[in-house]
Design an enzyme around this catalytic site. Structure first.
Site, PDB file in Angstrom:
ATOM      1  N   ILE A 194       4.973  -1.604  -2.828  1.00 11.08           N
ATOM      2  CA  ILE A 194       4.299  -1.182  -4.059  1.00 11.08           C
ATOM      3  C   ILE A 194       4.009  -2.480  -4.810  1.00 11.08           C
ATOM      4  O   ILE A 194       4.900  -3.318  -4.984  1.00 11.08           O
ATOM      5  CB  ILE A 194       5.182  -0.210  -4.881  1.00 11.08           C
ATOM      6  N   SER A 195       2.769  -2.665  -5.212  1.00 11.87           N
ATOM      7  CA  SER A 195       2.357  -3.929  -5.841  1.00 11.87           C
ATOM      8  C   SER A 195       3.080  -4.160  -7.162  1.00 11.87           C
ATOM      9  O   SER A 195       3.502  -3.210  -7.837  1.00 11.87           O
ATOM     10  CB  SER A 195       0.846  -3.932  -6.098  1.00 11.87           C
TER      11      SER A 195
END
Length: 222
Positions: free
Chosen positions: A58-59
């Protein structure tokens, strides 16, 4: 309520990146802790990428904010996302474009399709449609798109994605393997395409026909 406080503090810190109020407010409304694995929940509002399994991440919140900012999302937009991951980036975009807009997201890993759908449902987002497919070829059945957001790095800008972008549309995409740069791609009203380099980034590779590591199928082209 502790999460709400942590989220507010995170969003306040993102202001140094020059993010619009519209994007900041949207991130304030998205419960990131619902999109991270339970083992990482204490780090949900730390500005860092997190492992979500299957070699994916997840960025970091600041990168989500920057990409959404570059896209200049508007209410009612039809958005294509390449790489659903945990569903968080799609949720932020869905928050910006509102109930009159739709995010069509592609994901190649079946387990992440399932978990992202579950996360989005738990967070209350009904205007995101997650599809199990090769994101490098886009999703032509719903084209053209006002905006395209690619969350994996491609060897070059995939032509199918350019074709599926509406005139006047924008796309953000990381390009490169060892060294990656984020590009803002704009399609002018006359169909010409202009790309601008934003800066260095680090993303997982885009796997697929117009990405990395594509193994050609044994069929004949006519």
């Amino acid at each position: 309520m502790e999460f709400a406080k942590e989220r507010a503090e995170l969003v306040a810190r993102l202001k140094v990146h020059g993010i619009s109020e519209k994007v900041l407010n949207s991130m304030l409304n998205v419960p990131r802790h619902l999109f991270v694995p339970a083992v990482h929940i204490s780090s949900a509002y730390v500005d860092t990428p997190l492992n979500i399994g299957y070699g994916q991440t997840i960025s970091a919140p600041h990168m989500v904010a920057i990409m959404c900012n570059l896209l200049d999302l508007q209410e009612g937009h039809k958005v294509l996302e390449i790489g659903a991951g945990s569903g968080y980036n799609a949720a932020v975009m869905a928050e910006v474009i509102g109930n009159t807009g739709t995010v069509y997201s592609t994901e190649r890993i079946p387990e992440l399709v399932k978990s992202s759908k579950s996360n989005l449902k738990a967070a209350g987002y009904r205007n995101v449609k997650v599809n199990l497919s090769d994101g490098s070829i886009g999703l032509p059945e719903h084209a053209p798109y006002d905006r395209i957001c690619v969350t994996a790095s491609a060897p070059s800008i995939p032509e199918p994605l350019v074709q599926q972008l509406r005139s006047g549309g924008r796309m953000v995409i990381p390009v490169g393997e060892m060294f990656q740069s984020l590009y803002l791609v704009m399609k002018k009203s006359d169909g010409t395409v202009v790309s601008k380099e934003w800066g260095g980034v680090v993303f997982v590779p885009l796997i697929g026909r117009h990405g990395f590591h594509f193994e050609s199928k044994p069929y004949r082209h006519h």
